[in-house]
Structures are given as structure tokens and as C-alpha cells.
Scaffold this motif. Structure first.
Motif, PDB file in Angstrom:
ATOM      1  N   PRO A   8       0.822  -1.228   0.000  1.00 28.03           N
ATOM      2  CA  PRO A   8       0.000   0.000   0.000  1.00 28.03           C
ATOM      3  C   PRO A   8       0.848   1.267   0.000  1.00 28.03           C
ATOM      4  CG  PRO A   8      -0.803  -1.573   1.624  1.00 28.03           C
ATOM      5  CD  PRO A   8       0.507  -2.099   1.147  1.00 28.03           C
ATOM      6  N   ARG A   9       0.290   2.303  -0.606  1.00 27.34           N
ATOM      7  CA  ARG A   9       0.907   3.632  -0.639  1.00 27.34           C
ATOM      8  C   ARG A   9      -0.070   4.644  -0.060  1.00 27.34           C
ATOM      9  NH1 ARG A   9       5.183   3.706  -4.646  1.00 27.34           N
ATOM     10  NH2 ARG A   9       5.350   1.658  -5.662  1.00 27.34           N
ATOM     11  N   ASP A  10       0.464   5.800   0.320  1.00 26.72           N
ATOM     12  CA  ASP A  10      -0.409   6.839   0.843  1.00 26.72           C
ATOM     13  C   ASP A  10      -0.999   7.663  -0.303  1.00 26.72           C
ATOM     14  OD1 ASP A  10       1.585   8.561  -0.042  1.00 26.72           O
ATOM     15  OD2 ASP A  10       2.497   8.766   1.941  1.00 26.72           O
ATOM     16  N   ASP A  11      -1.711   8.738   0.033  1.00 21.66           N
ATOM     17  CA  ASP A  11      -2.393   9.534  -0.988  1.00 21.66           C
ATOM     18  C   ASP A  11      -1.426  10.245  -1.933  1.00 21.66           C
ATOM     19  OD1 ASP A  11      -4.822   8.768   0.015  1.00 21.66           O
ATOM     20  OD2 ASP A  11      -5.021  10.508   1.336  1.00 21.66           O
ATOM     21  N   THR A  12      -0.182  10.397  -1.523  1.00 23.06           N
ATOM     22  CA  THR A  12       0.805  11.041  -2.383  1.00 23.06           C
ATOM     23  C   THR A  12       1.495  10.053  -3.315  1.00 23.06           C
ATOM     24  OG1 THR A  12       2.630  10.774  -0.800  1.00 23.06           O
ATOM     25  CG2 THR A  12       1.237  12.732  -0.562  1.00 23.06           C
ATOM     26  N   GLY A  13       1.155   8.764  -3.209  1.00 20.93           N
ATOM     27  CA  GLY A  13       1.782   7.755  -4.047  1.00 20.93           C
ATOM     28  C   GLY A  13       3.076   7.217  -3.490  1.00 20.93           C
ATOM     29  N   ARG A  14       3.422   7.628  -2.272  1.00 17.59           N
ATOM     30  CA  ARG A  14       4.661   7.168  -1.666  1.00 17.59           C
ATOM     31  C   ARG A  14       4.403   5.970  -0.766  1.00 17.59           C
ATOM     32  NH1 ARG A  14       7.294  12.940   0.343  1.00 17.59           N
ATOM     33  NH2 ARG A  14       7.578  13.853  -1.742  1.00 17.59           N
ATOM     34  N   ARG A  15       5.346   5.020  -0.789  1.00 19.65           N
ATOM     35  CA  ARG A  15       5.249   3.873   0.088  1.00 19.65           C
ATOM     36  C   ARG A  15       5.746   4.251   1.477  1.00 19.65           C
ATOM     37  NH1 ARG A  15       8.399   1.001  -2.426  1.00 19.65           N
ATOM     38  NH2 ARG A  15       6.935   0.284  -4.004  1.00 19.65           N
ATOM     39  N   ALA A  16       5.129   3.714   2.512  1.00 20.27           N
ATOM     40  CA  ALA A  16       5.541   4.003   3.875  1.00 20.27           C
ATOM     41  C   ALA A  16       6.964   3.497   4.118  1.00 20.27           C
ATOM     42  CB  ALA A  16       4.578   3.351   4.869  1.00 20.27           C
ATOM     43  N   ILE A  17       7.607   4.046   5.154  1.00 12.14           N
ATOM     44  CA  ILE A  17       8.983   3.659   5.465  1.00 12.14           C
ATOM     45  C   ILE A  17       9.078   2.157   5.714  1.00 12.14           C
ATOM     46  CG2 ILE A  17      10.828   3.883   7.168  1.00 12.14           C
ATOM     47  CD1 ILE A  17      10.104   6.798   7.469  1.00 12.14           C
ATOM     48  N   VAL A  18       8.105   1.604   6.420  1.00 18.25           N
ATOM     49  CA  VAL A  18       8.160   0.173   6.726  1.00 18.25           C
ATOM     50  C   VAL A  18       8.032  -0.646   5.441  1.00 18.25           C
ATOM     51  CG1 VAL A  18       5.665  -0.078   7.136  1.00 18.25           C
ATOM     52  CG2 VAL A  18       7.272  -1.606   8.283  1.00 18.25           C
ATOM     53  N   GLY A  19       7.290  -0.150   4.452  1.00 19.98           N
ATOM     54  CA  GLY A  19       7.193  -0.840   3.175  1.00 19.98           C
ATOM     55  C   GLY A  19       8.502  -0.801   2.412  1.00 19.98           C
ATOM     56  N   GLN A  20       9.165   0.331   2.431  1.00 17.39           N
ATOM     57  CA  GLN A  20      10.468   0.433   1.780  1.00 17.39           C
ATOM     58  C   GLN A  20      11.487  -0.473   2.463  1.00 17.39           C
ATOM     59  OE1 GLN A  20      11.547   4.566   1.712  1.00 17.39           O
ATOM     60  NE2 GLN A  20       9.885   5.149   0.339  1.00 17.39           N
ATOM     61  N   LEU A  21      11.442  -0.517   3.797  1.00 16.62           N
ATOM     62  CA  LEU A  21      12.348  -1.393   4.543  1.00 16.62           C
ATOM     63  C   LEU A  21      12.112  -2.857   4.184  1.00 16.62           C
ATOM     64  CD1 LEU A  21      14.483  -1.759   6.802  1.00 16.62           C
ATOM     65  CD2 LEU A  21      12.594  -1.861   8.436  1.00 16.62           C
ATOM     66  N   THR A  22      10.862  -3.205   3.974  1.00 17.43           N
ATOM     67  CA  THR A  22      10.517  -4.582   3.606  1.00 17.43           C
ATOM     68  C   THR A  22      11.206  -5.004   2.310  1.00 17.43           C
ATOM     69  OG1 THR A  22       8.364  -4.407   4.704  1.00 17.43           O
ATOM     70  CG2 THR A  22       8.597  -6.108   3.009  1.00 17.43           C
ATOM     71  N   ILE A  23      11.097  -4.180   1.285  1.00 21.24           N
ATOM     72  CA  ILE A  23      11.654  -4.531  -0.023  1.00 21.24           C
ATOM     73  C   ILE A  23      13.180  -4.489   0.002  1.00 21.24           C
ATOM     74  CG2 ILE A  23      11.690  -3.940  -2.455  1.00 21.24           C
ATOM     75  CD1 ILE A  23       9.024  -5.054  -1.357  1.00 21.24           C
ATOM     76  N   VAL A  24      13.756  -3.451   0.612  1.00 20.39           N
ATOM     77  CA  VAL A  24      15.221  -3.348   0.679  1.00 20.39           C
ATOM     78  C   VAL A  24      15.804  -4.527   1.458  1.00 20.39           C
ATOM     79  CG1 VAL A  24      17.139  -1.982   1.583  1.00 20.39           C
ATOM     80  CG2 VAL A  24      15.250  -0.848   0.405  1.00 20.39           C
TER      81      VAL A  24
END
Length: 254
Positions: free
Chosen positions: A85-101
Motif C-alpha cells: 500500500p501507498r499513501d495519498d501522495t503515491g509514496r510507500r511508507a517507510i516500513v514498506g520500503q524497509l521490507t523490499i530493501v
């Protein structure tokens, strides 16, 4: 006349909603995740075929399988990045980025360890050496296969369990609840395997850094659960689960 607030509303409405359904990506993520789980079983089984030093073909075959699994896991990670999921600005949350990295870092670590493991039979083809316990590269790969891999894949599982919960009220869940609970359990199991660093390199000991428990068994559970995450994504794909509806508004009293 168009006001700034109207422009913002129009641009916000033109963006896809957070967690919007993407059937091709969902299908791809589900299939690649399940493929990782299926391929991991014969790969880990090759480690237990011989009680002594394995022949060259065994080491090279399981190393080749590892390369294939990591390639499929990379494809799974790329697809998963599009589904989180992303927020209204189209950015993924920090925890989502941490997941993929964390997942892609885990892939890099395992590829490094597999390269060292295959190097032993290639450099010493006639010595009958077990690359996980013998030779100059065994100690070099122990930390990579063990605590480093455990920590980064634990960050993936725990981050995924958190990030996948952030869905819009009207959106379908990304995966069933049992998938998230299992991801938390597997993440904790990997965290518990990190202190194996202090228990030596006797592979016959359960909790050794390269032991059959803290290394092989935990590694199998880890990759198999990636397969279950893929299954969960497949089962929660559009058309298989009913989207959640927002709660009905209570009529105001007059």
C-alpha cells in the motif's frame, strides 16, 4: 475559476488509490512466491543426501538451485513492491520500503554465500571436502548464511506483516490474516537464530552457526513461508475475496 484546492482535489482523484488492485502483478507475485517455496524443498534436501563430504555434483547442483531461487525471489520482491500500500501522495511508507530493501539485501547475501560454497569443490575437486565445514571458504560463508541472512530476512517478514496491514477501508486485504501471523512467527524464529554466532561451527549441533537447525531448518522454513506468502497473495487476489465495505453512516436524528 479553478482554485488551488480544486486543483489539488483533481490531482488526488487522478492518482490510483492506495492498494488499488493490479491483477497481473498480483498473479505474478503469487506465482513467483509459490515457486520460491516449491524450489527450496529439493535445494535444502540436497544438503542431507550425504552424511559425509558431498560429491562435486551435489554442491554445484544445490548452488545452481540457489541461484534460480534467488532470481525468482528477486522477481517476487519487485512485484511485491508494486502491491504494498501507498499513501495519498503515491509514496510507500517507510516500513514498506524497509521490507523490499531487506528482501533484496537478503538475496545479495545468499548469492555471496553461494558463490563461496561453490568455490570449494571448484578449487579442490579431488579432495572430498564439505564446503560448509571444510576449506578456507567455510568460515567465510558461515556468517553470511547464518546471522546476517537471519537478521535481514527477519526485517523483511516483520516489515511485510506491518506494511501489508495498511489497506484502505474499502480495499481488499492484501493477504489473509494467517499469512501475516505466520510471517511474524517466521521473523521471530530468524531473530532467535542470530545468536548461533556464539555456538561454533559443528554442523551436527542444532544451534551451531552452520548447524542443521539454526541454519538449514530455519532456512527451509524461511523460504517455504515465502511460498505461503505467495499463496496468500494468490488467494486474496481480486475476485477471490470480497472487498471490505466502509461502515454505513448512522442517520442523524432530527
Amino acid at each position: 475559476m479553478t482554485t488551488p484546492s480544486t486543483t489539488q482535489n483533481l490531482s488526488a482523484s487522478s492518482r490510483p488509490a492506495a492498494g488499488a488492485s493490479d491483477l497481473p502483478t498480483t498473479t505474478f507475485a503469487g506465482r513467483t512466491g509459490m515457486a520460491v517455496g516449491a524450489l527450496s524443498v529439493p535445494m535444502v534436501a540436497l544438503y542431507f543426501v550425504y552424511s559425509g563430504p558431498p560429491p562435486q555434483w551435489n554442491v554445484l547442483t544445490r548452488s545452481l538451485l540457489t541461484l534460480v531461487i534467488m532470481a525468482v525471489l528477486t522477481a517476487f520482491g519487485v512485484a511485491l513492491a508494486r502491491l504494498l500500500p501507498r499513501d495519498d501522495t503515491g509514496r510507500r511508507a517507510i516500513v514498506g520500503q524497509l521490507t523490499i530493501v531487506s528482501l533484496l539485501t537478503y538475496v545479495a547475501v545468499i548469492l555471496f554465500a553461494a558463490s563461496l560454497e561453490a568455490g570449494t569443490p571448484l578449487a579442490f575437486p579431488d579432495r572430498g571436502m564439505d564446503p560448509t565445514t571444510d576449506g578456507p571458504l567455510a568460515a567465510a560463508m558461515a556468517l553470511a548464511h547464518g546471522p546476517i541472512a537471519h537478521l535481514w530476512i527477519a526485517m523483511f517478514f516483520l516489515g511485510f506483516a506491518r506494511a501489508a496491514q495498511h489497506r484502505g477501508t474499502a480495499a481488499s486485504p492484501m493477504v489473509p490474516r494467517w499469512t501475516l501471523r505466520g510471517a511474524i512467527v517466521v521473523g521471530v524464529i530468524n531473530l532467535l537464530a542470530i545468536p548461533s554466532l556464539y555456538f561454533g561451527m559443528d554442523a551436527t549441533h542444532f544451534y551451531a552457526i552452520n548447524g542443521w537447525g539454526a541454519d538449514a531448518l530455519v532456512g527451509l522454513i524461511t523460504l517455504v513461508w515465502v511460498g505461503f506468502i505467495g499463496l496468500g497473495i494468490h488467494r486474496a487476489s481480486p475476485g477471490r475475496l470480497t472487498p471490505r465495505r466502509p461502515p454505513a453512516e448512522t442517520p442523524a436524528r432530527t
